[in-house]
Scaffold this motif. Structure first.
Motif, PDB file in Angstrom:
ATOM      1  N   ILE A   1      -7.792 -52.137 -56.523  1.00 25.15           N
ATOM      2  CA  ILE A   1      -6.545 -52.776 -56.954  1.00 25.15           C
ATOM      3  C   ILE A   1      -5.476 -51.742 -57.284  1.00 25.15           C
ATOM      4  CG2 ILE A   1      -5.495 -54.347 -58.623  1.00 25.15           C
ATOM      5  CD1 ILE A   1      -7.642 -55.740 -56.918  1.00 25.15           C
ATOM      6  N   THR A   2      -5.780 -50.810 -58.182  1.00 31.02           N
ATOM      7  CA  THR A   2      -4.769 -49.846 -58.647  1.00 31.02           C
ATOM      8  C   THR A   2      -4.236 -48.992 -57.516  1.00 31.02           C
ATOM      9  OG1 THR A   2      -5.914 -49.788 -60.776  1.00 31.02           O
ATOM     10  CG2 THR A   2      -4.317 -48.081 -60.394  1.00 31.02           C
ATOM     11  N   ILE A   3      -5.039 -48.712 -56.542  1.00 34.21           N
ATOM     12  CA  ILE A   3      -4.614 -47.872 -55.419  1.00 34.21           C
ATOM     13  C   ILE A   3      -3.454 -48.506 -54.651  1.00 34.21           C
ATOM     14  CG2 ILE A   3      -6.151 -48.709 -53.600  1.00 34.21           C
ATOM     15  CD1 ILE A   3      -6.764 -45.683 -53.105  1.00 34.21           C
TER      16      ILE A   3
ATOM     17  N   GLU B   1       0.518 -57.093 -64.476  1.00 37.86           N
ATOM     18  CA  GLU B   1       1.450 -56.156 -65.106  1.00 37.86           C
ATOM     19  C   GLU B   1       0.675 -54.953 -65.611  1.00 37.86           C
ATOM     20  OE1 GLU B   1       2.987 -58.578 -68.213  1.00 37.86           O
ATOM     21  OE2 GLU B   1       4.287 -59.720 -66.878  1.00 37.86           O
ATOM     22  N   PHE B   2       1.113 -53.760 -65.234  1.00 41.05           N
ATOM     23  CA  PHE B   2       0.516 -52.508 -65.686  1.00 41.05           C
ATOM     24  C   PHE B   2       1.433 -51.919 -66.752  1.00 41.05           C
ATOM     25  CE2 PHE B   2      -1.175 -53.247 -61.560  1.00 41.05           C
ATOM     26  CZ  PHE B   2      -2.415 -52.649 -61.519  1.00 41.05           C
ATOM     27  N   HIS B   3       0.973 -51.889 -67.979  1.00 36.75           N
ATOM     28  CA  HIS B   3       1.736 -51.287 -69.068  1.00 36.75           C
ATOM     29  C   HIS B   3       1.243 -49.847 -69.214  1.00 36.75           C
ATOM     30  CE1 HIS B   3       3.433 -55.157 -70.440  1.00 36.75           C
ATOM     31  NE2 HIS B   3       2.343 -55.617 -69.860  1.00 36.75           N
ATOM     32  N   PRO B   4       2.129 -48.878 -69.005  1.00 40.11           N
ATOM     33  CA  PRO B   4       1.680 -47.476 -68.950  1.00 40.11           C
ATOM     34  C   PRO B   4       1.102 -46.984 -70.264  1.00 40.11           C
ATOM     35  CG  PRO B   4       4.062 -47.597 -69.026  1.00 40.11           C
ATOM     36  CD  PRO B   4       3.572 -48.998 -68.904  1.00 40.11           C
TER      37      PRO B   4
ATOM     38  N   LEU C   1      -0.811 -49.523 -55.833  1.00 41.27           N
ATOM     39  CA  LEU C   1       0.458 -49.162 -56.470  1.00 41.27           C
ATOM     40  C   LEU C   1       1.193 -48.063 -55.712  1.00 41.27           C
ATOM     41  CD1 LEU C   1      -0.566 -49.257 -60.220  1.00 41.27           C
ATOM     42  CD2 LEU C   1       0.983 -50.823 -59.048  1.00 41.27           C
ATOM     43  N   GLY C   2       0.537 -47.427 -54.789  1.00 36.16           N
ATOM     44  CA  GLY C   2       1.173 -46.370 -54.010  1.00 36.16           C
ATOM     45  C   GLY C   2       0.708 -44.998 -54.445  1.00 36.16           C
ATOM     46  N   SER C   3       1.521 -44.001 -54.164  1.00 38.29           N
ATOM     47  CA  SER C   3       1.107 -42.611 -54.349  1.00 38.29           C
ATOM     48  C   SER C   3       0.893 -42.213 -55.806  1.00 38.29           C
ATOM     49  CB  SER C   3       2.123 -41.671 -53.716  1.00 38.29           C
ATOM     50  OG  SER C   3       3.380 -41.817 -54.349  1.00 38.29           O
ATOM     51  N   ASP C   4       1.464 -42.945 -56.756  1.00 31.41           N
ATOM     52  CA  ASP C   4       1.264 -42.584 -58.166  1.00 31.41           C
ATOM     53  C   ASP C   4       0.215 -43.466 -58.849  1.00 31.41           C
ATOM     54  OD1 ASP C   4       2.787 -44.879 -58.189  1.00 31.41           O
ATOM     55  OD2 ASP C   4       4.037 -44.241 -59.874  1.00 31.41           O
ATOM     56  N   TYR C   5      -0.721 -44.014 -58.081  1.00 33.55           N
ATOM     57  CA  TYR C   5      -1.724 -44.902 -58.657  1.00 33.55           C
ATOM     58  C   TYR C   5      -2.572 -44.226 -59.730  1.00 33.55           C
ATOM     59  CZ  TYR C   5      -5.288 -42.668 -55.727  1.00 33.55           C
ATOM     60  OH  TYR C   5      -6.134 -41.769 -55.148  1.00 33.55           O
ATOM     61  N   GLY C   6      -2.771 -42.918 -59.637  1.00 37.84           N
ATOM     62  CA  GLY C   6      -3.575 -42.190 -60.616  1.00 37.84           C
ATOM     63  C   GLY C   6      -2.971 -42.214 -62.011  1.00 37.84           C
ATOM     64  N   ALA C   7      -1.666 -42.416 -62.106  1.00 33.22           N
ATOM     65  CA  ALA C   7      -1.005 -42.489 -63.402  1.00 33.22           C
ATOM     66  C   ALA C   7      -1.372 -43.763 -64.155  1.00 33.22           C
ATOM     67  CB  ALA C   7       0.509 -42.418 -63.218  1.00 33.22           C
ATOM     68  N   TYR C   8      -2.007 -44.720 -63.477  1.00 37.28           N
ATOM     69  CA  TYR C   8      -2.363 -45.997 -64.103  1.00 37.28           C
ATOM     70  C   TYR C   8      -3.872 -46.156 -64.282  1.00 37.28           C
ATOM     71  CZ  TYR C   8       2.497 -46.866 -63.327  1.00 37.28           C
ATOM     72  OH  TYR C   8       3.865 -46.757 -63.355  1.00 37.28           O
ATOM     73  N   GLU C   9      -4.578 -45.022 -64.256  1.00 32.67           N
ATOM     74  CA  GLU C   9      -6.007 -45.082 -64.568  1.00 32.67           C
ATOM     75  C   GLU C   9      -6.189 -45.469 -66.034  1.00 32.67           C
ATOM     76  OE1 GLU C   9     -10.013 -42.282 -64.679  1.00 32.67           O
ATOM     77  OE2 GLU C   9      -8.120 -41.406 -64.053  1.00 32.67           O
TER      78      GLU C   9
END
Length: 191
Positions: A170-172, A120-123, A174-182
């Motif tokens: 791993i985070t990549i 789970e990625f909590h923003p 998530l698709g095109s918005d993976y950078g938002a979960y750095e």
């Protein structure tokens, strides 16, 4: 394509790097001794863990605890107390040896025979960011099937390798918005 944030927090966003949140979660799963090393009980638990076998003693020496057997015996018997610097070395050696010992177990537990573990990625927290500067980031989940690089970097206590393994491996996914979960408020997974 999003990439690494250059000035994170410039507009008031708060969070931690994803790999740091993963390391914290893996530390929880590793089950370190909760009592601090500065308390006798915590010191004894760590020393017993580091000296219970020849293999454990060799791993402790490799991890940086380079005192003589005579000194270790005096600490265990309570005849002498370690200095602050030695307490820090004991803690570092304990964590390094514990990580190495549980890495294989955690790898099997997280990979689950190829089925993986749901993450789970909590923003990041944008409550202090003004409305025009906020980005749309939502809670996301991802089933991670390959934990090898992440666990290896965590066990080696290598932050750069862990960052690379987590973000680029791993985070990549998530698709095109993976950078938002750095940066995130939390990474959760139950294994």
């Amino acid at each position: 394509m999003p990439d690494r944030n250059i000035e994170f927090g410039k507009f008031g966003a708060r969070g931690v790097k994803g790999y740091e949140a993963v390391a914290r979660q893996l530390d929880r799963l590793a089950g370190f001794v909760a009592t601090p090393v500065t308390v006798r009980r915590g010191l004894m638990a760590r020393l017993h863990y580091l000296t219970r076998s020849d293999h454990a003693r060799a791993a402790a020496r490799e991890a940086g605890l380079t005192v003589t057997d005579r000194t270790l015996k005096a600490w265990l018997e309570g005849k002498r107390a370690p200095s602050r610097r030695n307490l820090a070395r004991i803690e570092e050696a304990y964590r390094a040896v514990r990580r190495k010992n549980v890495a294989r177990y955690l790898l099997g537990r997280l990979n689950r025979g190829g089925r993986g573990t749901r993450v789970e990625f909590h923003p990041l927290n944008q409550s202090q960011v003004s409305r025009p500067h906020q980005r749309v980031v939502a809670y996301r989940t991802l089933n991670v099937r390959h934990w090898d690089a992440v666990i290896r970097a965590w066990a080696d206590n290598d932050d750069d390798a862990l960052d690379h393994a987590w973000f680029d491996g791993i985070t990549i996914e998530l698709g095109s918005d993976y950078g938002a979960y750095e940066y995130v408020t939390n990474i959760g997974f139950a294994a």
